[in-house]
Design an enzyme around this catalytic site. Sequence first.
Site, PDB file in Angstrom:
ATOM      1  N   HIS A 146       0.499  -4.956  -4.646  1.00 25.54           N
ATOM      2  CA  HIS A 146       0.285  -4.203  -3.398  1.00 25.54           C
ATOM      3  C   HIS A 146       1.290  -4.635  -2.326  1.00 25.54           C
ATOM      4  O   HIS A 146       1.948  -3.802  -1.698  1.00 25.54           O
ATOM      5  CB  HIS A 146      -1.161  -4.420  -2.935  1.00 25.54           C
ATOM      6  CG  HIS A 146      -1.397  -4.095  -1.484  1.00 25.54           C
ATOM      7  ND1 HIS A 146      -1.338  -2.803  -0.995  1.00 25.54           N
ATOM      8  CD2 HIS A 146      -1.704  -4.881  -0.420  1.00 25.54           C
ATOM      9  CE1 HIS A 146      -1.594  -2.815   0.311  1.00 25.54           C
ATOM     10  NE2 HIS A 146      -1.816  -4.065   0.685  1.00 25.54           N
ATOM     11  N   HIS A 205       1.846 -10.099   4.236  1.00 30.27           N
ATOM     12  CA  HIS A 205       0.922  -9.566   5.243  1.00 30.27           C
ATOM     13  C   HIS A 205      -0.548  -9.883   4.980  1.00 30.27           C
ATOM     14  O   HIS A 205      -1.343  -9.920   5.901  1.00 30.27           O
ATOM     15  CB  HIS A 205       1.117  -8.055   5.440  1.00 30.27           C
ATOM     16  CG  HIS A 205       0.497  -7.193   4.379  1.00 30.27           C
ATOM     17  ND1 HIS A 205       1.145  -6.840   3.226  1.00 30.27           N
ATOM     18  CD2 HIS A 205      -0.729  -6.624   4.300  1.00 30.27           C
ATOM     19  CE1 HIS A 205       0.359  -6.083   2.488  1.00 30.27           C
ATOM     20  NE2 HIS A 205      -0.786  -5.940   3.102  1.00 30.27           N
ATOM     21  N   GLU A 207      -5.065 -13.554   5.752  1.00 30.72           N
ATOM     22  CA  GLU A 207      -6.401 -12.963   5.654  1.00 30.72           C
ATOM     23  C   GLU A 207      -7.091 -13.334   4.333  1.00 30.72           C
ATOM     24  O   GLU A 207      -8.270 -13.642   4.313  1.00 30.72           O
ATOM     25  CB  GLU A 207      -6.275 -11.436   5.769  1.00 30.72           C
ATOM     26  CG  GLU A 207      -7.561 -10.737   6.135  1.00 30.72           C
ATOM     27  CD  GLU A 207      -7.303  -9.263   6.506  1.00 30.72           C
ATOM     28  OE1 GLU A 207      -6.319  -9.004   7.228  1.00 30.72           O
ATOM     29  OE2 GLU A 207      -8.071  -8.410   6.058  1.00 30.72           O
ATOM     30  N   ASP A 208      -6.335 -13.318   3.242  1.00 27.46           N
ATOM     31  CA  ASP A 208      -6.974 -13.392   1.928  1.00 27.46           C
ATOM     32  C   ASP A 208      -6.645 -14.624   1.084  1.00 27.46           C
ATOM     33  O   ASP A 208      -7.117 -14.724  -0.042  1.00 27.46           O
ATOM     34  CB  ASP A 208      -6.600 -12.153   1.095  1.00 27.46           C
ATOM     35  CG  ASP A 208      -7.083 -10.872   1.733  1.00 27.46           C
ATOM     36  OD1 ASP A 208      -8.091 -10.936   2.467  1.00 27.46           O
ATOM     37  OD2 ASP A 208      -6.464  -9.823   1.510  1.00 27.46           O
ATOM     38  N   ASP A 223       1.170  -0.508   4.814  1.00 31.05           N
ATOM     39  CA  ASP A 223       0.009  -1.081   4.126  1.00 31.05           C
ATOM     40  C   ASP A 223      -1.027   0.011   3.875  1.00 31.05           C
ATOM     41  O   ASP A 223      -1.525   0.187   2.767  1.00 31.05           O
ATOM     42  CB  ASP A 223      -0.565  -2.188   5.039  1.00 31.05           C
ATOM     43  CG  ASP A 223      -1.834  -2.805   4.506  1.00 31.05           C
ATOM     44  OD1 ASP A 223      -1.909  -3.037   3.282  1.00 31.05           O
ATOM     45  OD2 ASP A 223      -2.749  -3.075   5.312  1.00 31.05           O
ATOM     46  N   ASP A 275       2.929  32.573   4.916  1.00 29.88           N
ATOM     47  CA  ASP A 275       3.890  31.675   5.523  1.00 29.88           C
ATOM     48  C   ASP A 275       3.708  30.265   4.970  1.00 29.88           C
ATOM     49  O   ASP A 275       3.055  29.431   5.564  1.00 29.88           O
ATOM     50  CB  ASP A 275       3.588  31.740   7.029  1.00 29.88           C
ATOM     51  CG  ASP A 275       4.391  30.792   7.845  1.00 29.88           C
ATOM     52  OD1 ASP A 275       5.363  30.254   7.326  1.00 29.88           O
ATOM     53  OD2 ASP A 275       4.029  30.605   9.014  1.00 29.88           O
TER      54      ASP A 275
HETATM   55 MN    MN Z   1      -2.671  -4.957   2.578  1.00 29.08          MN
END
Ligand code: MN
Length: 726
Positions: free
Chosen positions: A51, A75, A79-80, A142, A264
């Site tokens: 990812h 990134h 956080e993880d 992201d 259109d």
């Molecule tokens: Mn992410």
Amino acid sequence: MDFKEAVSCLVSDIQSYNKNLNEKLLREAFEFGRVAHDGQTRSNGDPYYSHCVAVAKNLAGKKMDTDTIITALLHDTVEDTKVNSEEITKLFGQDVANLVAGVTKLEALENISEVSKQAKNFRKLLLAMSEDIRVLLVKLSDRLHNIQTLHHIAKPEKRIRIATETMEIHVPLAELIGIRDWKEEMEDICFNTINPDAHSSIVGRLKFISKEQGDNIVTNVVKELDDLMTEHKIKNEISGRKKTPYSIWRKMQKKDIGFEQLSDIMAFRIVVDSVDDCYRVLGLIHATYRLVPGRFKDYISLPKKNNYRSLHTGVIGPAGQRVEIQIRTKEMHEFAELGVAAHWSYKSGDKESIVKEGKNYRWLRELLEIVEHSNSDDEVMSDTKMEMYAENVFVFSPKGDIVNLPKMATPIDFAYSIHSGVGNKTIGARINGKVMPLKTELKNGDQVEIITQSNAEPKEAWKNIVVSGKARSAIRRFIRNKRRDEYVEHGKSLLMRTFKSAGFDLTEKDIKFLTEKYDYKEPEMFFVAVGDGTRGVNESLYAVHPEARETDKKTKETPPPELNKGKVASKGKSSLIGGLPDDMVIRFPKCCHAIPGDKIVGVVSTGQGISIHNVRCKEVLKEHDIQNSSIDLYWRDELIDKEKVIENVNFVARINVLASNKPGALNSITTVILNLGVNLSDLKIVSRSSDFWDVNIDLEVKSVGKLTEVMASLRMSNDIISVTRL
Ligand code: MN
């Protein structure tokens, strides 16, 4: 994913536009991220790090600088994973660490509502963007990848929730920053997730049209346009494509057109060397093909809010098809494709200019202003969403300055866009020299002059007349400050009475609990919200004493039989309308069937209470002349926005449907309506000829939003010729 190959591929992508890439640093960052995420997987079983690599690759596609791409790789580490900000600073510098921190969501937001979480994270994102706009690029990249892989998420509710959030927040941000292809891709996947039926019928229809027109239609039109340019010796590049299903759906919702009239579906782009050439090409096209009225737009002379510039026109093009043509220079084109990134990206690696760039965005400053002055998380989300809404109308100040406002803006929006001090003192407006009501919808090119008075004050009803988040937020603020004491008093006594009548005392502990639960900064703010009706008083009672809900239900289960339906319903309805005098009976006359979302006005007739009309209703003028007493009313949108509209209270809207007289046509109308969960309360056949059914249908809906959805879905049926609101 083979990470060895992935990193080499990323390096060569970047080197194709940036010869000064610090390859060693990039490879270190890649390895650092890979190790940090080792062992984690995505919902489809892929290693999690794939990812991050995809997010970096998207950004390389936009020619971003090395710091931004390194940020993409890292990134999610803070956080993880076990990685912390200090480590990133040490290895990759302060800028990257700040960027990663900007992208990271707030941690451990527990026990608060979804909208509060969203608002808190959104506020954080905006602040980080104002420090360094590159945060937004990483965030969007992201999100784009998460949307591209949305189908791997098993639970449909979760997919829909993510898609809805993306539509409301990330799509408008991508539009504001001008990254068209990311925006369109996110839109289309989200549209398919939220409304798969509509998506698939549009795709089906597009296939059908392609078959009718032949597969080479786009190529053929490009060739014909190219011949025309060559003949007049204008150097150019032409490309053509089919429009996206979502843009077609939007058009069907906005305009009163059915699928049949929707020919259109192709758009062409002509890129030339100079602004002069743009207008020459435009002249040539208009001289050669017939113009479709209302489709010409000059965004060179009047750029969009995001600084997008281009000429747009619609003509009956080669092969007799309606086509859209965009004409622009190379510079304009680069900007349209890369958005803000066109200005700095890798070229101007220096941070100062990027930071300055971010500060130049008026839209960003205005969003921040709303966020900083909002009273609650609900307001943050509803006012900022309103502000981000992208479509514009251009008007002029008396001095001739261009002011860019959202579509359907009023003179009040104009006044607040100048300054909230001007807005607050507004008492009237001249449009093109004539004094006009403040709720007049401004049109492109109007010249607007605001009449102020030093002791004037904004009216509460304005909250629902304005269409810009900035104006609404400023009006709320003014009224809040002024009414604060009054509302604190009122809210508190309302709570005490409600608690008491259910047999409880309102304790300090309860107040503290509720203030925290609903996330107000202090008890006074909670009282204000109860006092002005933003926060339901029963809802608060049930939150403290859930058992009270049961008792209430029981007493309500058996309504007195002949307390007729109308009265019970209009009691519920009157609580949704702001600006009503106390204890007035309201009626919804049959002339216009106003529903939540419509702009409304009340006409007082002696002995008959107030009738609620759509402001556009012709009957208002008649009644108003006789009675001469109309009052400004507004829907309490805070109750309506969130679909909190009282259960079992529906509004009747009338539509007219013209359908072909084929077997099953009526049946397909009712099926479409019922499938959307809407009740059909009446169906009258106005006339029936050998070709057509002309029917009026009364629908029970909660708001204009639902009605629009029904109408758009009806228009997609092959049997239906037109659908109009009555
Ligand atoms: Mn992410």
